[in-house]
Design an enzyme around this catalytic site. Structure first.
Site, PDB file in Angstrom:
ATOM      1  N   TRP A 102      -7.439   0.152  -0.717  1.00 22.33           N
ATOM      2  CA  TRP A 102      -6.632   0.979  -1.608  1.00 22.33           C
ATOM      3  C   TRP A 102      -7.259   1.123  -2.976  1.00 22.33           C
ATOM      4  O   TRP A 102      -7.303   2.229  -3.531  1.00 22.33           O
ATOM      5  CB  TRP A 102      -5.193   0.462  -1.690  1.00 22.33           C
ATOM      6  N   ASP A 177      -1.725  -0.736  -9.259  1.00 18.41           N
ATOM      7  CA  ASP A 177      -1.076  -0.213  -8.062  1.00 18.41           C
ATOM      8  C   ASP A 177      -0.371  -1.401  -7.397  1.00 18.41           C
ATOM      9  O   ASP A 177      -1.023  -2.293  -6.868  1.00 18.41           O
ATOM     10  CB  ASP A 177      -2.133   0.393  -7.129  1.00 18.41           C
ATOM     11  N   LYS A 201       7.005   0.827   1.044  1.00 17.34           N
ATOM     12  CA  LYS A 201       6.666  -0.517   1.496  1.00 17.34           C
ATOM     13  C   LYS A 201       7.823  -1.467   1.190  1.00 17.34           C
ATOM     14  O   LYS A 201       8.452  -1.991   2.073  1.00 17.34           O
ATOM     15  CB  LYS A 201       5.395  -1.024   0.798  1.00 17.34           C
TER      16      LYS A 201
HETATM   17  C1  LIG Z   1       0.444   2.556   1.059  1.00 20.16           C
HETATM   18  C2  LIG Z   1      -0.338   2.360  -0.162  1.00 20.16           C
HETATM   19  C3  LIG Z   1      -0.828   3.441  -0.910  1.00 20.16           C
HETATM   20  C4  LIG Z   1      -0.625   4.878  -0.484  1.00 20.16           C
HETATM   21  O1  LIG Z   1       0.691   5.200  -0.559  1.00 20.16           O
HETATM   22  P1  LIG Z   1       1.218   6.695  -0.229  1.00 20.16           P
HETATM   23  O2  LIG Z   1       2.622   6.607  -0.719  1.00 20.16           O
HETATM   24  O3  LIG Z   1       1.099   6.865   1.254  1.00 20.16           O
HETATM   25  O4  LIG Z   1       0.404   7.643  -0.982  1.00 20.16           O
HETATM   26  C5  LIG Z   1      -1.517   3.175  -2.059  1.00 20.16           C
HETATM   27  N1  LIG Z   1      -1.722   1.922  -2.490  1.00 20.16           N
HETATM   28  C6  LIG Z   1      -1.278   0.854  -1.788  1.00 20.16           C
HETATM   29  C7  LIG Z   1      -1.532  -0.517  -2.311  1.00 20.16           C
HETATM   30  C8  LIG Z   1      -0.565   1.046  -0.612  1.00 20.16           C
HETATM   31  O5  LIG Z   1      -0.117  -0.019   0.079  1.00 20.16           O
END
Ligand SMILES: *Cc1c(COP(=O)(O)O)cnc(C)c1O
Length: 366
Positions: A102, A177, A201
């Protein structure tokens, strides 16, 4: 009805209590005579929903008053592009720490949108180590003049986590993030210039993305970006320059209330730590039958990847676990093996059931 134990990485399990409440309110929210999906985002009902969601989120995370909370769309992936457009001035530079898939994607996307406008540097990577650990201090070279330093504090695919007591000494604003572990533990928000997270998540349904950003960083966006992508414009408009993802915000708000009923994030963290200990102990005590490759101090409490000593048993593991009501254990295609995501809404009993299955499967196949 039987519900599975759902170990999906995302969209992921939601608290049953919250889903029951959504069901009860589906046709008539609090006497409004219609459900949340059907009401105006400008009406007093939805206004109270989004305001309560924001104040509950502020209370849970202890968000200081000088931070804006935005409810945006486009997922964390959109933030990979939107972040540099807003916080990386033309001619400036931003540093990215790369500790998994990511953060690597975040770096690539920032380089893509900022090409010819600003520079985006890889300031340290553990890719050569297979993303099995976080960066050590000596491996990071941060430019003190960087507009920001980006990192991913929970790498969902590789199963690495970094808590805010172990952040790099950057000397530049930190942007994190936190998509896959926000609200799983207390966080000192003041250590970050910005935090963002896609909801699906650990927060709620897909469709809403949380952005928590310090006010003094706003207003420096590139001049020609769409208004809808400008944090300052979205902040001025209470995340409602246009129609927001009302249903996703509503459900996320119910999850915030559920977390408050658990006693807040310090209590939630205790449960999460216990769940992770149960699962990692099962892996570590399996005499190599199961293996998690991540350095122990860097292991994620939310996403637990593991491989079987004999990959020819993978198919049987997946089929038998599924038959036992344990779902979505297949690992991400880029790392293979298995992955159990054990977010806030995964009850301890679900992890116990998984551990019992894993112990039994090992005895039968060792
Ligand atoms: C799932 C995830 C993303 C991407 O998320 P989307 O909502 O599908 O764009 C980005 N960063 C992390 C750490 C993730 O787990």
């Amino acid at each position: 009805m039987t519900r599975i134990w759902n170990f999906s990485a995302g969209p992921a399990v939601l608290p049953a209590e919250v889903l029951e409440q959504v069901k009860d309110e589906m046709l008539d929210w609090h006497g409004a005579g219609c459900g949340v999906m059907e009401m105006s985002h400008r009406g007093k009902e939805f206004t109270s929903i989004i305001e309560t969601a924001e104040s509950d989120l502020r209370a849970l995370l202890g968000i200081p008053a000088n931070y804006k909370v935005l409810f945006l769309q486009g997922g964390a992936t959109q933030q990979f592009a939107q972040l540099p457009m807003n916080l990386l001035p033309a001619g400036g530079s931003a540093d990215y720490l790369v500790t998994g898939s990511w953060s690597k994607k975040a770096l690539k996307e920032a380089q893509h949108v900022a090409a010819g406008i600003a520079s985006v540097r890889n300031a340290g990577s553990t890719e050569a180590a297979g993303f099995t650990r976080n960066l050590d201090a000596g491996e990071i070279s941060i430019d003190a003049n960087a507009a920001y330093v980006h990192l991913c504090t929970n790498e969902t695919i590789h199963g690495l986590e970094l808590d805010c007591s172990r952040l790099p000494q950057a000397g530049a604003p930190l942007v994190a993030d936190m998509s896959s572990h926000i609200l799983s533990r207390p966080v000192d928000v003041s250590k970050y210039a910005m935090i963002y997270a896609g909801a699906q998540k650990n927060v709620g349904p897909s469709g809403v993305t949380l952005v928590i950003v310090r006010e003094d960083l706003l207003g420096k966006a590139w001049k020609t970006i769409p208004s809808i992508m400008d944090y300052a414009v979205m902040a001025e408009n209470g995340s409602m320059l246009n129609t927001p993802p009302t249903f996703a915000i509503y459900v996320a708000g119910l999850v915030f209330q559920w977390l408050k009923r658990q006693g807040g994030l310090a209590e939630v963290e205790k449960i999460n730590r216990h769940k992770a200990e149960l699962l990692y102990a099962c892996i570590d005590e399996s005499e190599g039958f199961y293996r998690n490759p991540v350095r122990i101090a860097d292991r994620s409490r939310m996403n637990v990847p593991f491989t079987l000593l004999r990959p020819e048993l993978d198919a049987a593991f997946l089929a038998e676990s599924k038959a036992a009501g344990l779902a979505s254990l297949k690992g991400h295609k880029s790392v293979g093996g298995m992955r159990a995501s054990i977010y806030n809404a995964m009850p301890t009993d679900g992890v116990r059931t998984l551990v019992e299955f894993m112990n039994d499967f090992r005895k039968r196949n060792a």
